[in-house]
Design an enzyme around this catalytic site. Structure first.
Site: not given
Length: 373
Positions: A271, A329
């Protein structure tokens, strides 16, 4: 004489009486002592100290039995893997050096790889022309599986071909998670955790690691969707260097935030690197229209989508949500925005001295080979 005998008899009887009394008193004292010892209370066992909130994080991170809650996207680890260690920033020194060194090596290798690709492209072009001419002479084959696969592969874009290798590597690691004999190795090397003894190598290996099939499918779908755009912007070599560097940098940001907050735990997944790709594309093309796969009728601009994702991850980091690694992230998104805005000019366009050094090295090597032959 009689009086003396009587006195001696009385003295002896008194002496025998005293001996009996002392014996009875001694027996009674011993009996009472043994009786008290037999009913002595057992010492109280020290009760285990309940961990402070600073050590275990927020109350939401604990389940009803006192154990930290685990995301469904992470593998079932041992209980000791969640024990919070002391907040020492010294343990981040080696991961920081690894991040800087790996990023430099990734872009240096990409520059040399691009040089070699450009040098051999002409020969490849000639070989392709020769292969096409030979195919025309041969009779066409119908139902050949290899030819159908080659036709499908040639129909893909350069970005989709590049991302196809990344998807294949993630699928291999996903299958390794399903092998019981590899569980300990996977936990040690394919999950990143600042409380672990192995800090550097998992920063890159966890970028290709997914325990949940839904997690892997969602990440690979997003990567496949943005592959053509990002590779057309950066090229195959530069994209791979930026992708791998983003994975390591996002893990380092995760290490730093976990050490600062004391919320230790394992992380895995691509991610962080995919957020860098998404942020780079959305920053370069903010007016591009995007849609969700399950709701194609609702469209929005890429700039608004990036702002919403960053806001959501910022809220998750501040509020201590544990389902995703929001710090990773944000680290990946920050690197993607920085690289597409400034990093491309600072790093990739200044690769000429390195390429010249490699070119001179190749010339000296070929000269030695020619002289010896």
């Amino acid at each position: 004489r009689k009086s003396n005998l009587k006195g001696s008899n009385m003295a002896s009887s008194v002496g025998r009486g005293m001996e009996k009394w002392s014996f009875l008193c001694k027996y009674r004292f011993t009996f009472c002592k043994e009786q008290r010892c037999g009913f002595r209370k057992a010492p109280k066992k020290p009760e285990p100290r309940k961990p402070d909130m600073e050590e275990t994080g927020s109350k939401n991170a604990l389940s009803h039995d006192g154990r930290p809650q685990r995301s469904s996207l992470t593998p079932p680890l041992e209980e000791t893997a969640f024990v919070a260690s002391s907040r020492s920033y010294r343990q981040l020194f080696k991961p920081f050096l690894f991040t800087v060194g790996f990023t430099g090596c990734a872009f240096s290798t990409a520059a040399i790889w691009q040089y070699e690709s450009l040098k051999s492209r002409m020969q490849t072009y000639v070989d392709e022309l020769r292969a096409d001419w030979m195919d025309k002479l041969k009779p066409p084959k119908h139902g050949d599986l290899r030819k159908q696969v080659n036709r499908w592969w040639n129909s893909l874009s350069e970005g989709q071909k590049t991302v196809g290798g990344i998807i294949f590597a993630n699928a291999i690691v996903f299958c390794m998670w399903r092998t019981p004999s590899l569980q300990r190795t996977m936990i040690h090397y394919f999950t990143s955790n600042p409380a672990s003894k192995r800090l550097c190598l998992p920063m890159i290996l966890s970028t290709f690691s997914h325990f949940s099939f839904f997690h892997m499918a969602a990440n690979m779908y997003v990567l496949w969707s943005f592959s053509s755009s990002i590779v057309s912007m950066l090229g195959r070599e530069q994209f791979l260097a930026a992708y791998l560097s983003a994975g390591v940098i996002s893990n380092f940001v995760s290490y730093f935030c976990k050490t600062a907050t004391g919320r230790f735990g394992p992380s895995l997944g691509a991610s962080g690197a995919i957020m860098a790709v998404l942020a780079a594309v959305c920053t370069k093309m903010p007016e591009a229209k995007l849609a969700i796969i399950f709701l194609p009728m609702f469209t929005f601009t890429a700039g608004n989508a990036l702002k919403a994702i960053i806001a959501l991850d910022t809220a998750g980091l501040v509020l201590g949500w544990r389902f995703f690694d929001h710090a990773a992230h944000l680290g990946g998104a920050a690197f993607g925005i920085w690289y597409i805005t400034y990093g491309h000019e600072l790093i990739w366009k200044n690769r000429e001295p390195l390429v010249k050094m490699w070119h001179e090295f190749r010339l000296r090597r070929s000269g030695r080979g020619g002289g010896s032959s």
